[in-house]
Design an enzyme around this catalytic site. Sequence first.
Site, mmCIF file in Angstrom:
data_model
loop_
_atom_site.group_PDB
_atom_site.id
_atom_site.type_symbol
_atom_site.label_atom_id
_atom_site.label_comp_id
_atom_site.label_asym_id
_atom_site.label_seq_id
_atom_site.Cartn_x
_atom_site.Cartn_y
_atom_site.Cartn_z
ATOM 1 N N HIS A 89 0.831 -1.204 0.000
ATOM 2 C CA HIS A 89 0.000 0.000 0.000
ATOM 3 C C HIS A 89 0.865 1.254 0.000
ATOM 4 C CE1 HIS A 89 -3.508 -2.298 2.133
ATOM 5 N NE2 HIS A 89 -3.441 -2.561 0.851
ATOM 6 N N TYR B 57 -6.957 2.909 10.704
ATOM 7 C CA TYR B 57 -6.805 3.012 12.158
ATOM 8 C C TYR B 57 -7.870 3.985 12.658
ATOM 9 C CZ TYR B 57 -2.062 0.972 11.854
ATOM 10 O OH TYR B 57 -0.986 0.138 11.645
ATOM 11 N N PRO C 104 1.063 -3.067 19.802
ATOM 12 C CA PRO C 104 1.111 -3.334 18.361
ATOM 13 C C PRO C 104 0.662 -2.183 17.450
ATOM 14 C CG PRO C 104 -0.711 -4.541 19.384
ATOM 15 C CD PRO C 104 0.074 -3.922 20.496
ATOM 16 N N LYS D 210 5.526 -2.306 15.029
ATOM 17 C CA LYS D 210 6.991 -2.199 15.107
ATOM 18 C C LYS D 210 7.721 -3.436 15.626
ATOM 19 C CE LYS D 210 7.770 1.645 13.377
ATOM 20 N NZ LYS D 210 7.376 1.056 12.113
ATOM 21 N N TYR E 195 6.493 5.117 10.598
ATOM 22 C CA TYR E 195 5.681 3.956 10.245
ATOM 23 C C TYR E 195 6.434 3.028 9.281
ATOM 24 C CZ TYR E 195 1.409 1.291 9.377
ATOM 25 O OH TYR E 195 0.478 0.291 9.298
#
Length: 392
Positions: A72, A201, A293, A297, A385
Amino acid sequence: MRTQVGIIGAGPAGLLLSHLLHLEGIESIVIERKTREEIEGTIKAGVLEQWVVDLLRETGVGERMMREGTFHGGIELRFNRKGHRIPIEELTDGKRVTIYAQHEVLKDLIAARLQAGGQIIFNVGDVTLHNIDTSAPKIRFRQDKIGEFQEISCDFIAGCDGYHGPSRSYIPNRKEYLKMYPFGWLGILTEAPVSAPELVYTNHERGFALLSTRTPWIQRYYIQVDPNDNLSNWSDDRIWTELHARVETTDGFQLTDGPIFQKNIVAMRSFVCETMQYGRLFIAGDAAHTVPPTGAKGLNLAAADVLKLSQGLVQYYETGKTDRLNGYSEACLRRVWRAEHFSWFMTTMLHPDPTQSQLEKKLQLAQLEYTVSSRAAATSLAENYVGMPIDW
Ligand code: FAD
Ligand code: DHB
């Protein structure tokens, strides 16, 4: 038994370390508490940082990931019933979000190790470490949990045995930092088509929700729950009701549902052990540090640790020098604390805490609003990220 590096734990840290060492001509034996079937069937992580993807490809274990993984260019942050895209690829000079399940990475690593003649001993019990402050450390264990005790003599021990493993306890004078969160994640796998083009999210007053994916036909969804809750309280109907309520938008987003074939609840903690080494023992991955989570990472940090550890071991075996091994913990901890902060930041921004005040709820929304409206703030999220450069 005798080997150069004895590795405890066949998770991402232990298996990747064994693979990297093999490519440098260094022998290792991996011992693992679970069976191969359990390892290959445990559902955990999904998101890989770009440099991890590159490393897996460059070391010959990325072929299936490139074929079956999902890639993505961004993620969505959703709050106040509205979605906001963070264009990760654009903000990070082309780095992408790769979704490829942890147990698939493990299957690929196990296959590669076994094909190369590597030794992984599954289903061991009663593991203890000995003589780690000498140049001849040993690992003792029982095969099949009930058999005779066996011993591995080695030059070094890598403790890659996760948060609950025994290795860390052999580091005297360590300092441990821990925060438990007052919530956990209930994760499901469902046979349903993709609902959103990228990961979503969501901060919703009923709790956090995350929409992730595995394949075009299998989706991975998570909802915030009480960490002490029991799965038996969560019927499929109740899970779908919560998911639908939390991810709905004012512009009519439709979540597709289907049969749920896997559910689990995980607790969430931030944890760091300083230092990560003592004598001939080096700990890596979740054994040394754990993150909630939300920032995706943990596996990535485990990979960074073992890459650094493998470089230290290569230096030792090629030149006899120990400066890289001596500096292992310090070299890892800078990245570890960056990822700890990012994971805490994502977690606190996205989860309504049952104990938080109205003021704190407003502050959370202010942070979300800033993150999606300011290019500087979005770039900071994107940089973390996809993963800081490996030499960070
Ligand atoms: P582990 O995976 O815990 O492996 C340790 C191994 O050691 C285990 O197989 C265990 O059985 C074995 N062991 C333990 N004790 C012993 C013993 N006494 N003897 C022998 N063996 C032993 N990370 C990401 O990077 N991206 C994500 O998207 C992401 N999502 C996540 C989602 C969820 C729901 C969860 C729970 C985690 C997620 N993570 C993610 C975190 C990631 O799964 C972990 O950080 C990762 O598994 C750590 O790898 P490890 O090898 O250090 O430890
Ligand atoms: C997944 C897990 C995460 O922790 C995350 O932040 C995103 C996706 C997953 O399992 O797909």
